[in-house]
Design a protein around this motif. Structure first.
Motif, mmCIF file in Angstrom:
data_model
loop_
_atom_site.group_PDB
_atom_site.id
_atom_site.type_symbol
_atom_site.label_atom_id
_atom_site.label_comp_id
_atom_site.label_asym_id
_atom_site.label_seq_id
_atom_site.Cartn_x
_atom_site.Cartn_y
_atom_site.Cartn_z
ATOM 1 N N CYS A 1 0.818 -1.216 0.000
ATOM 2 C CA CYS A 1 0.000 0.000 0.000
ATOM 3 C C CYS A 1 0.853 1.268 0.000
ATOM 4 O O CYS A 1 1.754 1.426 0.819
ATOM 5 C CB CYS A 1 -0.910 -0.022 1.226
ATOM 6 S SG CYS A 1 -2.023 1.370 1.312
ATOM 7 N N ILE A 2 0.575 2.179 -0.936
ATOM 8 C CA ILE A 2 1.302 3.449 -0.990
ATOM 9 C C ILE A 2 0.386 4.612 -0.590
ATOM 10 O O ILE A 2 0.533 5.747 -1.065
ATOM 11 C CB ILE A 2 1.894 3.694 -2.399
ATOM 12 C CG1 ILE A 2 0.780 3.723 -3.465
ATOM 13 C CG2 ILE A 2 2.933 2.634 -2.752
ATOM 14 C CD1 ILE A 2 1.192 4.429 -4.751
ATOM 15 N N ALA A 3 -0.574 4.304 0.313
ATOM 16 C CA ALA A 3 -1.591 5.305 0.693
ATOM 17 C C ALA A 3 -0.972 6.626 1.144
ATOM 18 O O ALA A 3 -1.498 7.693 0.843
ATOM 19 C CB ALA A 3 -2.490 4.739 1.779
ATOM 20 N N VAL A 42 -0.224 8.666 -1.778
ATOM 21 C CA VAL A 42 -1.468 9.095 -2.414
ATOM 22 C C VAL A 42 -2.077 10.255 -1.623
ATOM 23 O O VAL A 42 -2.496 11.271 -2.189
ATOM 24 C CB VAL A 42 -2.473 7.918 -2.506
ATOM 25 C CG1 VAL A 42 -3.848 8.400 -2.972
ATOM 26 C CG2 VAL A 42 -1.946 6.838 -3.448
ATOM 27 N N CYS A 83 -0.426 2.818 -7.866
ATOM 28 C CA CYS A 83 -0.168 1.781 -6.868
ATOM 29 C C CYS A 83 -0.245 0.416 -7.537
ATOM 30 O O CYS A 83 -1.221 0.104 -8.207
ATOM 31 C CB CYS A 83 -1.199 1.873 -5.742
ATOM 32 S SG CYS A 83 -1.092 0.487 -4.606
ATOM 33 N N ALA A 137 -0.910 -2.358 -6.411
ATOM 34 C CA ALA A 137 -1.991 -3.230 -5.928
ATOM 35 C C ALA A 137 -3.374 -2.754 -6.379
ATOM 36 O O ALA A 137 -4.357 -3.486 -6.277
ATOM 37 C CB ALA A 137 -1.948 -3.303 -4.406
ATOM 38 N N PHE A 138 -3.454 -1.519 -6.914
ATOM 39 C CA PHE A 138 -4.746 -0.921 -7.257
ATOM 40 C C PHE A 138 -5.539 -1.798 -8.227
ATOM 41 O O PHE A 138 -5.059 -2.136 -9.309
ATOM 42 C CB PHE A 138 -4.525 0.463 -7.883
ATOM 43 C CG PHE A 138 -5.795 1.126 -8.359
ATOM 44 C CD1 PHE A 138 -6.593 1.838 -7.462
ATOM 45 C CD2 PHE A 138 -6.202 1.038 -9.682
ATOM 46 C CE1 PHE A 138 -7.763 2.448 -7.888
ATOM 47 C CE2 PHE A 138 -7.374 1.648 -10.115
ATOM 48 C CZ PHE A 138 -8.150 2.342 -9.215
ATOM 49 N N CYS A 154 -5.884 -5.040 -4.273
ATOM 50 C CA CYS A 154 -6.661 -4.084 -3.487
ATOM 51 C C CYS A 154 -7.901 -3.615 -4.250
ATOM 52 O O CYS A 154 -7.790 -2.971 -5.293
ATOM 53 C CB CYS A 154 -5.779 -2.886 -3.125
ATOM 54 S SG CYS A 154 -6.615 -1.681 -2.091
ATOM 55 N N LEU A 169 -6.562 -3.165 0.920
ATOM 56 C CA LEU A 169 -5.285 -3.239 1.638
ATOM 57 C C LEU A 169 -5.048 -1.958 2.423
ATOM 58 O O LEU A 169 -4.271 -1.932 3.366
ATOM 59 C CB LEU A 169 -4.126 -3.451 0.663
ATOM 60 C CG LEU A 169 -4.091 -4.769 -0.100
ATOM 61 C CD1 LEU A 169 -2.844 -4.817 -0.971
ATOM 62 C CD2 LEU A 169 -4.099 -5.944 0.857
ATOM 63 N N GLY A 170 -5.682 -0.893 1.996
ATOM 64 C CA GLY A 170 -5.491 0.394 2.668
ATOM 65 C C GLY A 170 -6.811 1.118 2.811
ATOM 66 O O GLY A 170 -7.783 0.832 2.105
ATOM 67 N N PRO A 210 -7.755 4.212 1.976
ATOM 68 C CA PRO A 210 -8.321 5.013 0.873
ATOM 69 C C PRO A 210 -9.169 4.189 -0.105
ATOM 70 O O PRO A 210 -9.881 4.759 -0.916
ATOM 71 C CB PRO A 210 -7.074 5.575 0.167
ATOM 72 C CG PRO A 210 -6.011 5.563 1.199
ATOM 73 C CD PRO A 210 -6.281 4.372 2.055
ATOM 74 N N MET A 211 -9.077 2.859 -0.037
ATOM 75 C CA MET A 211 -9.898 2.037 -0.917
ATOM 76 C C MET A 211 -11.281 1.763 -0.323
ATOM 77 O O MET A 211 -12.208 1.414 -1.032
ATOM 78 C CB MET A 211 -9.179 0.715 -1.226
ATOM 79 C CG MET A 211 -9.855 -0.171 -2.252
ATOM 80 S SD MET A 211 -10.195 0.653 -3.831
ATOM 81 C CE MET A 211 -8.759 0.192 -4.816
ATOM 82 N N CYS A 217 -8.501 6.305 -3.614
ATOM 83 C CA CYS A 217 -8.430 5.007 -4.298
ATOM 84 C C CYS A 217 -9.834 4.491 -4.598
ATOM 85 O O CYS A 217 -10.093 3.956 -5.679
ATOM 86 C CB CYS A 217 -7.647 4.006 -3.453
ATOM 87 S SG CYS A 217 -5.953 4.547 -3.124
#
Ligand code: SF4
Lengths: 85, 363
Positions: free
Chosen positions: B313-315, B318, B328, B330-331, B335, B341-342, B344-345, B352
């Motif tokens: 996760c690179i939240a 972001v 990201c 994983a986007f 995720c 995973l984070g 913002p999703m 996200c």
């Protein structure tokens, strides 16, 4: 969470230590706290967030914003008239 | 006047877009702070209608996203106690902690209830005197008065079984952190209209002056957003850096003074960790010493928490506007809103989730 929507105050009362009101969102009526808006009265529009009224909406300011935006449109038409000439 | 439809008028949207196109002469990077605005921009497709010179970067204004992982783990530990009814805004339920989320605590028998207002949590405390009722008090300045009101109400009612797990954050210190970073790209800000409806605009002139950035208070309807963008661009093109209000039907310079007083009756500024971003000095609101009895962290000593973030996760990047969600790895793969995973999703204000929902896979 901050995407609060405007609704219209339809009644005002007290519950516990808080001044409360019923708010009409186009047919759906919910309860909200207006403890920090002593000037609020029935018929006012307010923005509700997490069951709490943030502020009374100003119809005058809303009109002024719309009028300013309409002016842009009016100028644009003038521009086009000039180009057309 | 219904205060909504008027600000969605399609022909006026076109007019303002035209004016934006006429105004822009070179590339500009603007940040909308509030995640609610990010979602509104995507829902109406405004990002795709703007000229290519205008880049919108999405800010940290997602309270669910920035609530520190350690506090979420604490919430999970408290919610799992049999003597506790844990109450929260619905958005928090699926936010991943280190091991679990509130949803899974509920599935395992924990009493986790979604409330619409913190005052509902106080009512639950009144109705359940044999339980401890804890409210997860997250949010920005917009939510702070409601959360403060719940403590004042509980105190007035003499409730001994109500407490809050407070994780309040404030916008101006986050703007300082973003603008002061060497990696900063932001040249102008759309300030969050509903934060300003409570706090007013008086906090912003020093920030605009210190960093030479225009700051325009902006609302949430399509015309509000475009008007805020237009006013920011006009300032940038003219070399100005002032504070303007594009949302005056809701926001005044002083804000809701009674609400500001209510916040300070219950809370005081404190240092705060922002998930993925780190510590921002004096960026939070914590319970005042005289309100200590309502502090869930003091009431339930939770120890032995070891936080673990997803490695993918690179939240944090972001949330600071350094990367877009689709950057990201994983986007949309590991995720998604179903398997986040984070934060913002999951959040309805997370960037996200907005990119996923409105298909900005490769914007
Ligand atoms: S897409 Fe998922 S994993 Fe990637 S930054 Fe967003 S929340 Fe984190």
């Amino acid at each position: 969470m901050c995407l609060a929507v405007p609704g219209k105050i339809v009644s005002i009362y007290t519950s516990g230590a808080m001044r409360m009101c019923k708010i009409d969102f186009g047919g759906v009526v919910r309860e909200a706290c207006i403890e920090t808006l002593p000037e609020a009265k029935v018929g006012d529009y307010t923005i509700i967030h997490a069951g709490f009224a943030l502020n009374i909406l100003s119809e005058e300011e809303a009109e002024a914003t719309l009028e300013a935006l309409r002016q842009i449109g009016a100028f644009e038409e003038e521009d086009q008239d000039l180009i057309g000439e | 006047m219904r205060f909504t439809d008027e600000f969605r008028d399609a022909s006026m949207v076109k007019t303002v877009l035209e004016e934006i196109r006429r105004t822009v002469t070179r590339p500009w990077v603007l940040m909308e702070i509030c995640g609610g605005q990010t979602h509104a921009i995507m829902r109406y497709g405004l990002d795709q209608l703007l000229p290519p010179e205008v880049e919108l970067v999405h800010g940290p204004g997602c309270p669910v996203c920035v609530t520190p992982l350690e506090l979420i783990d604490k919430a999970l530990a408290i919610a799992a106690r049999p003597d506790v009814i844990f109450t929260s805004f619905g958005d928090m339920l699926r936010v991943p902690g280190s091991q679990a989320d509130l949803f899974s605590i509920r599935a395992r028998g924990g009493q986790v209830r979604v409330v619409y207002s913190p005052l509902d949590a106080v009512r639950i405390a009144q109705e359940n005197p044999d339980h401890q009722v804890v409210f997860f008090a997250i949010g920005f300045e917009t939510t702070a008065p409601a959360n403060a009101a719940s403590v004042i109400q509980a105190k007035a009612l003499g409730l001994k079984n109500y407490s809050i797990l407070a994780s309040h954050v404030c916008v101006p210190p986050a703007m300082h952190a973003i603008l002061g970073s060497p990696a900063n790209r932001i040249q102008g800000f759309l300030a969050a209209g509903h934060v300003c409806s409570v706090m007013g605009t008086w906090e912003y002139p020093p920030i605009a002056a210190q960093y030479q950035v225009p700051i325009v208070v902006t609302g949430f309807e399509p015309l509000d957003l475009l008007n805020g963008i237009l006013m920011t661009l006009r300032q940038l093109e003219a070399g100005k850096a002032g504070v303007e209000n594009a949302y005056p039907r809701v926001v005044t310079e002083r804000g809701n003074v009674a609400a500001q007083k209510m916040i300070l009756q219950v809370f005081e500024p404190c240092d705060r960790q922002w998930r993925g971003i780190g510590l921002i000095p004096m960026s939070g609101l914590g319970l005042r010493a005289e309100m200590e009895e309502f502090d869930a962290e003091k009431r339930f000593s939770v120890s032995g928490i070891q936080t673990r973030e997803s490695e993918l996760c690179i939240a944090g990047q972001v949330l600071q506007g350094l990367k877009k969600p689709h950057h990201c790895p994983a986007f949309g793969r590991q995720c998604t809103p179903e398997t986040p995973l984070g934060a913002p999703m999951v959040s309805s204000e997370g960037a996200c989730s907005a990119y996923f929902r409105y298909h900005r896979e490769e914007a």
